[in-house]
Design a protein around this motif. Structure first.
Motif, mmCIF file in Angstrom:
data_model
loop_
_atom_site.group_PDB
_atom_site.id
_atom_site.type_symbol
_atom_site.label_atom_id
_atom_site.label_comp_id
_atom_site.label_asym_id
_atom_site.label_seq_id
_atom_site.Cartn_x
_atom_site.Cartn_y
_atom_site.Cartn_z
ATOM 1 N N THR A 1 -15.823 7.747 -1.010
ATOM 2 C CA THR A 1 -15.202 6.429 -0.991
ATOM 3 C C THR A 1 -14.372 6.290 0.272
ATOM 4 O OG1 THR A 1 -15.110 6.405 -3.405
ATOM 5 C CG2 THR A 1 -13.655 4.873 -2.254
ATOM 6 N N VAL A 2 -14.500 5.161 0.951
ATOM 7 C CA VAL A 2 -13.638 4.844 2.090
ATOM 8 C C VAL A 2 -12.580 3.855 1.613
ATOM 9 C CG1 VAL A 2 -15.375 5.342 3.842
ATOM 10 C CG2 VAL A 2 -15.166 3.044 2.950
ATOM 11 N N TYR A 3 -11.425 3.880 2.275
ATOM 12 C CA TYR A 3 -10.285 3.069 1.870
ATOM 13 C C TYR A 3 -9.776 2.256 3.050
ATOM 14 C CZ TYR A 3 -10.414 6.396 -1.947
ATOM 15 O OH TYR A 3 -10.825 7.171 -3.008
ATOM 16 N N PRO A 4 -9.283 1.049 2.789
ATOM 17 C CA PRO A 4 -8.642 0.287 3.859
ATOM 18 C C PRO A 4 -7.397 1.030 4.352
ATOM 19 C CG PRO A 4 -9.064 -1.114 1.944
ATOM 20 C CD PRO A 4 -9.312 0.311 1.521
ATOM 21 N N VAL A 5 -7.267 1.129 5.662
ATOM 22 C CA VAL A 5 -6.123 1.820 6.261
ATOM 23 C C VAL A 5 -5.733 1.059 7.517
ATOM 24 C CG1 VAL A 5 -7.573 3.457 7.543
ATOM 25 C CG2 VAL A 5 -5.210 4.064 6.996
ATOM 26 N N ARG A 6 -4.453 1.042 7.810
ATOM 27 C CA ARG A 6 -3.963 0.307 8.968
ATOM 28 C C ARG A 6 -2.604 0.854 9.382
ATOM 29 N NH1 ARG A 6 -3.227 -1.898 4.319
ATOM 30 N NH2 ARG A 6 -1.258 -2.836 3.697
ATOM 31 N N ARG B 1 -9.170 5.526 10.101
ATOM 32 C CA ARG B 1 -10.159 5.486 9.022
ATOM 33 C C ARG B 1 -9.654 6.388 7.901
ATOM 34 N NH1 ARG B 1 -11.279 2.240 12.165
ATOM 35 N NH2 ARG B 1 -13.281 1.725 13.123
ATOM 36 N N VAL C 1 -2.314 3.083 3.573
ATOM 37 C CA VAL C 1 -3.645 3.096 2.967
ATOM 38 C C VAL C 1 -3.573 2.394 1.628
ATOM 39 C CG1 VAL C 1 -3.407 5.357 1.837
ATOM 40 C CG2 VAL C 1 -5.662 4.537 2.442
ATOM 41 N N ASP C 2 -4.614 1.611 1.336
ATOM 42 C CA ASP C 2 -4.732 0.910 0.053
ATOM 43 C C ASP C 2 -5.791 1.593 -0.785
ATOM 44 O OD1 ASP C 2 -2.895 -1.178 0.770
ATOM 45 O OD2 ASP C 2 -4.490 -2.112 1.939
ATOM 46 N N GLY D 1 0.819 -1.206 0.000
ATOM 47 C CA GLY D 1 0.000 0.000 0.000
ATOM 48 C C GLY D 1 0.851 1.252 0.000
ATOM 49 N N ASP E 1 -18.642 3.371 5.795
ATOM 50 C CA ASP E 1 -18.986 3.099 4.392
ATOM 51 C C ASP E 1 -19.073 4.337 3.500
ATOM 52 O OD1 ASP E 1 -21.430 4.285 5.034
ATOM 53 O OD2 ASP E 1 -22.565 2.406 4.957
ATOM 54 N N GLU F 1 1.090 -0.378 10.015
ATOM 55 C CA GLU F 1 1.928 -1.515 9.637
ATOM 56 C C GLU F 1 3.385 -1.117 9.808
ATOM 57 O OE1 GLU F 1 2.570 -3.412 5.354
ATOM 58 O OE2 GLU F 1 0.591 -3.896 6.159
#
Length: 105
Positions: A90-95, A43, A103-104, A8, A79, A97
């Motif tokens: 639009t929401v995006y995967p985030v983490r 988020r 973010v992806d 990402g 959502d 790491e």
């Protein structure tokens, strides 16, 4: 054994986003707002309100929604749906790491 590869888009350490606030990032050809919730969760969503281009990263955020600072449109952090209009983001995967916000798209 080598460390696992980060995937990402890396945005830097989570400490760059104060708890309970958001920050906008250029990610690829998009502007993404990343929020660090009070519970420590992350988020990510489009950074601009589709109503009038308001900066969502500057809006008030809680565990479920962000409020656009221009006209008080609310968007779900889960959502991207709008609670008081016919808009969505639009929401995006985030983490987190390896000590970085990722973010992806």
């Amino acid at each position: 054994m080598s460390a696992p590869e980060v995937t990402g888009h890396r945005l830097g350490p989570p400490d760059g986003i104060p708890v309970g606030e958001g920050r906008a990032f250029a990610v690829g050809d998009r502007q993404i707002a990343v929020f660090r919730l009070r519970d420590g969760g992350l988020r990510a969503m489009d950074a601009l309100c589709p109503h009038a281009g308001g900066p969502l990263a500057d809006g008030q955020v809680d565990a479920t929604k962000v409020v656009c600072p221009l006209h008080n449109y609310t968007f779900s952090v889960a959502d991207g749906s709008c609670g008081n209009g016919d808009f969505e983001v639009t929401v995006y995967p985030v983490r987190e790491e390896r000590g970085e916000v990722v973010v992806d798209l």
